[in-house]
Design a protein around this motif. Sequence first.
Motif, PDB file in Angstrom:
ATOM      1  N   ALA A 257      34.482  37.034  16.267  1.00 17.21           N
ATOM      2  CA  ALA A 257      35.918  36.825  16.472  1.00 17.21           C
ATOM      3  C   ALA A 257      36.816  37.760  15.673  1.00 17.21           C
ATOM      4  O   ALA A 257      37.796  38.289  16.226  1.00 17.21           O
ATOM      5  N   PRO A 258      36.578  38.014  14.371  1.00 16.52           N
ATOM      6  CA  PRO A 258      37.493  38.914  13.651  1.00 16.52           C
ATOM      7  C   PRO A 258      37.535  40.318  14.241  1.00 16.52           C
ATOM      8  O   PRO A 258      38.607  40.934  14.309  1.00 16.52           O
ATOM      9  N   TRP A 259      36.382  40.818  14.670  1.00 11.04           N
ATOM     10  CA  TRP A 259      36.351  42.166  15.257  1.00 11.04           C
ATOM     11  C   TRP A 259      36.973  42.175  16.651  1.00 11.04           C
ATOM     12  O   TRP A 259      37.637  43.133  17.030  1.00 11.04           O
ATOM     13  N   LEU A 260      36.765  41.097  17.405  1.00  8.99           N
ATOM     14  CA  LEU A 260      37.408  41.003  18.715  1.00  8.99           C
ATOM     15  C   LEU A 260      38.929  40.962  18.572  1.00  8.99           C
ATOM     16  O   LEU A 260      39.657  41.546  19.376  1.00  8.99           O
ATOM     17  N   ALA A 261      39.414  40.276  17.541  1.00 13.41           N
ATOM     18  CA  ALA A 261      40.854  40.119  17.370  1.00 13.41           C
ATOM     19  C   ALA A 261      41.555  41.458  17.183  1.00 13.41           C
ATOM     20  O   ALA A 261      42.673  41.653  17.668  1.00 13.41           O
ATOM     21  N   LEU A 262      40.914  42.392  16.500  1.00 17.42           N
ATOM     22  CA  LEU A 262      41.492  43.718  16.287  1.00 17.42           C
ATOM     23  C   LEU A 262      40.964  44.750  17.286  1.00 17.42           C
ATOM     24  O   LEU A 262      41.306  45.925  17.197  1.00 17.42           O
ATOM     25  N   GLY A 263      40.139  44.302  18.214  1.00 20.97           N
ATOM     26  CA  GLY A 263      39.601  45.234  19.197  1.00 20.97           C
ATOM     27  C   GLY A 263      38.576  46.185  18.638  1.00 20.97           C
ATOM     28  O   GLY A 263      38.350  47.262  19.201  1.00 20.97           O
ATOM     29  N   CYS A 264      37.931  45.825  17.528  1.00 20.89           N
ATOM     30  CA  CYS A 264      36.889  46.678  16.948  1.00 20.89           C
ATOM     31  C   CYS A 264      35.627  46.660  17.797  1.00 20.89           C
ATOM     32  O   CYS A 264      34.776  47.548  17.666  1.00 20.89           O
ATOM     33  N   ILE A 265      35.504  45.640  18.631  1.00 26.00           N
ATOM     34  CA  ILE A 265      34.391  45.577  19.572  1.00 26.00           C
ATOM     35  C   ILE A 265      34.946  45.130  20.913  1.00 26.00           C
ATOM     36  O   ILE A 265      35.855  44.307  20.985  1.00 26.00           O
ATOM     37  N   SER A 266      34.425  45.707  21.974  1.00 30.53           N
ATOM     38  CA  SER A 266      34.897  45.401  23.315  1.00 30.53           C
ATOM     39  C   SER A 266      34.168  44.182  23.865  1.00 30.53           C
ATOM     40  O   SER A 266      32.934  44.110  23.801  1.00 30.53           O
ATOM     41  N   PRO A 267      34.890  43.214  24.447  1.00 32.53           N
ATOM     42  CA  PRO A 267      34.209  42.076  25.068  1.00 32.53           C
ATOM     43  C   PRO A 267      33.302  42.507  26.212  1.00 32.53           C
ATOM     44  O   PRO A 267      32.274  41.873  26.469  1.00 32.53           O
ATOM     45  N   ARG A 268      33.666  43.602  26.875  1.00 30.35           N
ATOM     46  CA  ARG A 268      32.804  44.092  27.964  1.00 30.35           C
ATOM     47  C   ARG A 268      31.498  44.661  27.406  1.00 30.35           C
ATOM     48  O   ARG A 268      30.443  44.553  28.051  1.00 30.35           O
ATOM     49  N   TYR A 269      31.561  45.255  26.225  1.00 32.26           N
ATOM     50  CA  TYR A 269      30.333  45.753  25.602  1.00 32.26           C
ATOM     51  C   TYR A 269      29.434  44.586  25.215  1.00 32.26           C
ATOM     52  O   TYR A 269      28.208  44.649  25.406  1.00 32.26           O
ATOM     53  N   ILE A 270      30.009  43.516  24.681  1.00 35.67           N
ATOM     54  CA  ILE A 270      29.211  42.326  24.378  1.00 35.67           C
ATOM     55  C   ILE A 270      28.559  41.803  25.645  1.00 35.67           C
ATOM     56  O   ILE A 270      27.372  41.450  25.656  1.00 35.67           O
ATOM     57  N   TYR A 271      29.319  41.760  26.731  1.00 37.14           N
ATOM     58  CA  TYR A 271      28.785  41.304  28.014  1.00 37.14           C
ATOM     59  C   TYR A 271      27.598  42.154  28.448  1.00 37.14           C
ATOM     60  O   TYR A 271      26.557  41.623  28.854  1.00 37.14           O
ATOM     61  N   GLU A 272      27.741  43.469  28.350  1.00 38.84           N
ATOM     62  CA  GLU A 272      26.645  44.341  28.771  1.00 38.84           C
ATOM     63  C   GLU A 272      25.409  44.148  27.900  1.00 38.84           C
ATOM     64  O   GLU A 272      24.271  44.197  28.398  1.00 38.84           O
ATOM     65  N   GLN A 273      25.607  43.911  26.614  1.00 35.50           N
ATOM     66  CA  GLN A 273      24.473  43.673  25.726  1.00 35.50           C
ATOM     67  C   GLN A 273      23.795  42.342  26.038  1.00 35.50           C
ATOM     68  O   GLN A 273      22.572  42.228  25.937  1.00 35.50           O
ATOM     69  N   ILE A 274      24.564  41.347  26.423  1.00 36.00           N
ATOM     70  CA  ILE A 274      23.966  40.072  26.828  1.00 36.00           C
ATOM     71  C   ILE A 274      23.160  40.257  28.106  1.00 36.00           C
ATOM     72  O   ILE A 274      22.042  39.727  28.227  1.00 36.00           O
ATOM     73  N   GLN A 275      23.713  40.990  29.055  1.00 38.51           N
ATOM     74  CA  GLN A 275      22.973  41.248  30.292  1.00 38.51           C
ATOM     75  C   GLN A 275      21.648  41.959  29.992  1.00 38.51           C
ATOM     76  O   GLN A 275      20.595  41.607  30.547  1.00 38.51           O
ATOM     77  N   LYS A 276      21.712  42.924  29.096  1.00 34.09           N
ATOM     78  CA  LYS A 276      20.496  43.651  28.716  1.00 34.09           C
ATOM     79  C   LYS A 276      19.511  42.724  28.016  1.00 34.09           C
ATOM     80  O   LYS A 276      18.296  42.757  28.296  1.00 34.09           O
ATOM     81  N   TYR A 277      20.020  41.890  27.116  1.00 35.50           N
ATOM     82  CA  TYR A 277      19.152  40.965  26.377  1.00 35.50           C
ATOM     83  C   TYR A 277      18.472  40.001  27.338  1.00 35.50           C
ATOM     84  O   TYR A 277      17.270  39.703  27.213  1.00 35.50           O
ATOM     85  N   GLU A 278      19.208  39.519  28.315  1.00 36.77           N
ATOM     86  CA  GLU A 278      18.631  38.573  29.273  1.00 36.77           C
ATOM     87  C   GLU A 278      17.571  39.236  30.140  1.00 36.77           C
ATOM     88  O   GLU A 278      16.572  38.597  30.509  1.00 36.77           O
ATOM     89  N   ARG A 279      17.767  40.512  30.448  1.00 33.39           N
ATOM     90  CA  ARG A 279      16.750  41.222  31.234  1.00 33.39           C
ATOM     91  C   ARG A 279      15.493  41.482  30.411  1.00 33.39           C
ATOM     92  O   ARG A 279      14.369  41.341  30.917  1.00 33.39           O
ATOM     93  N   GLU A 280      15.685  41.869  29.146  1.00 30.18           N
ATOM     94  CA  GLU A 280      14.551  42.338  28.352  1.00 30.18           C
ATOM     95  C   GLU A 280      13.878  41.253  27.514  1.00 30.18           C
ATOM     96  O   GLU A 280      12.713  41.398  27.152  1.00 30.18           O
TER      97      GLU A 280
END
Length: 488
Positions: A257-280
């Motif tokens: 949450a703190p990094w999301l609040a300042l945009g230090c991490i993209s929610p779409r990047y988190i989404y893509e990493q979850i998709q990758k994690y679920e595949r692998e």
Amino acid sequence: MSGTAGTAICLLRCDLRAHDNQVLHWAQHNADFVVPLYCFDPRHYLGTHCYGWPKTGPHRLRFLLESVKDLRDTLKKKGSTLVVRKGKPEDVVCDLITQLGSVTAVVFHEEATQEELDVEKGLCQVCRQHGVRIQTFWGSTLYHRDDLPFRPIDRLPDVYTHFRKALESGVKVRPTLRMADQLKPLAPGLEEGSIPTMEDFGQKDPVTDPRTAFPCSGGETQALMRLQYYFWDTNLVASYKETRNGLVGMDYSTKFAPWLALGCISPRYIYEQIQKYERERTANQSTYWVLFELLWRDYFRFVALKYGRRIFSLRGLQSKEIPWKKDLQLFDCWKEGRTGVPFVDANMRELSATGFMSNRGRQNVASFLTKDLGLDWRMGAEWFEYLLVDYDVCSNYGNWLYSAGIGNDPRDNRKFNMIKQGLDYDGNGDYVRLWVPELQGIKGTDIHTPWALSSAALSQAGVTLGETYPRPVVTAPEWSRHIHQRPV
């Protein structure tokens, strides 16, 4: 890109990252010189709207300064830098346009709430006066605003479940954007400017409390490291749904949450990493639940678009325009963690000491303020604005409206039972003992209701109500059902 040299000013606000940043991506492909710019807006360090608490406290300020410095370091590795100025963005941009003489575009991500929209209006006026193009993008949410099945935004459902189901039934998340390894340079002769210090804002660097559940630094680098750790190094994401209501330690939740609040991490990047994690590795309720929480964040931002200024001014029946002296006394007890209700006090003390509080804690202290104390929800929302390291205007005010029973909640009169919640989520009292050390001598579940103990038991624990620990400022009738109960 035209053959004439042009400079694009990229105003960065709550998008302090190089990855998946459409502002930087567009400028890279449409200008000869790119000026990534961050402005320390003096309006962010004044008082809050209703009650005048300081807007930006030491925990959030330190995290912001770390994030700005980290982005500058990242951009330097790519052949650029982050230009830093103190001043209103519209004034700073006006000065830069005049100074450089080659600015062809000002680029920024759009925001959702009034103060930020007022800045955007000012920027548009400046650019019109100088004949400079304005280029804007939407980049703060998982799902893009233009992809919502609710057009216009007035058709956004007032119940989260209806919103979630509509998006999950067919709306796709847009792919992330890849940033070039080498960025366009700054315009010639432009100084990057110094990054201010805590002292420049009249604040002291807060001492890191060893008990904190969030000891991480601000910035994109730390955000990506946290994701790597939580997903790939430890597989903690696979048990998120079971641990997310924890209270002690770093690993019970993602802490994104703190990094999301300042945009230090993209929610779409988190989404893509979850998709990758679920595949692998694995896909389960926990991996889905991370997306479920990201979608809540989206929802509150779209609610802010729908209702505008109203999210800051809605009043519940318990709210008063001007607080009475007794209200302020009760509020002081709440914010300082001396209500005499240990589960509430522990959470409020953690917030003051660290700038962080668990999701479970936030729901409880908000319910206690609005339902048990009957105080104006805006008092709590503005206190959170001051202290939270992960303060996000839309999520903060959306959640407080929800807790006060005047927001997006299909249930009437939602109220948390402080004693039952303490027993359910801090069964042995370890969290309370961590943050309310004067009660450490009380064993087991009795720590949640010290006022119900005998004088002999209190004396043996070294507790004197009204002296070493307060008597409760209020008691609710439903609490009595859970006194002397064992946790389930």
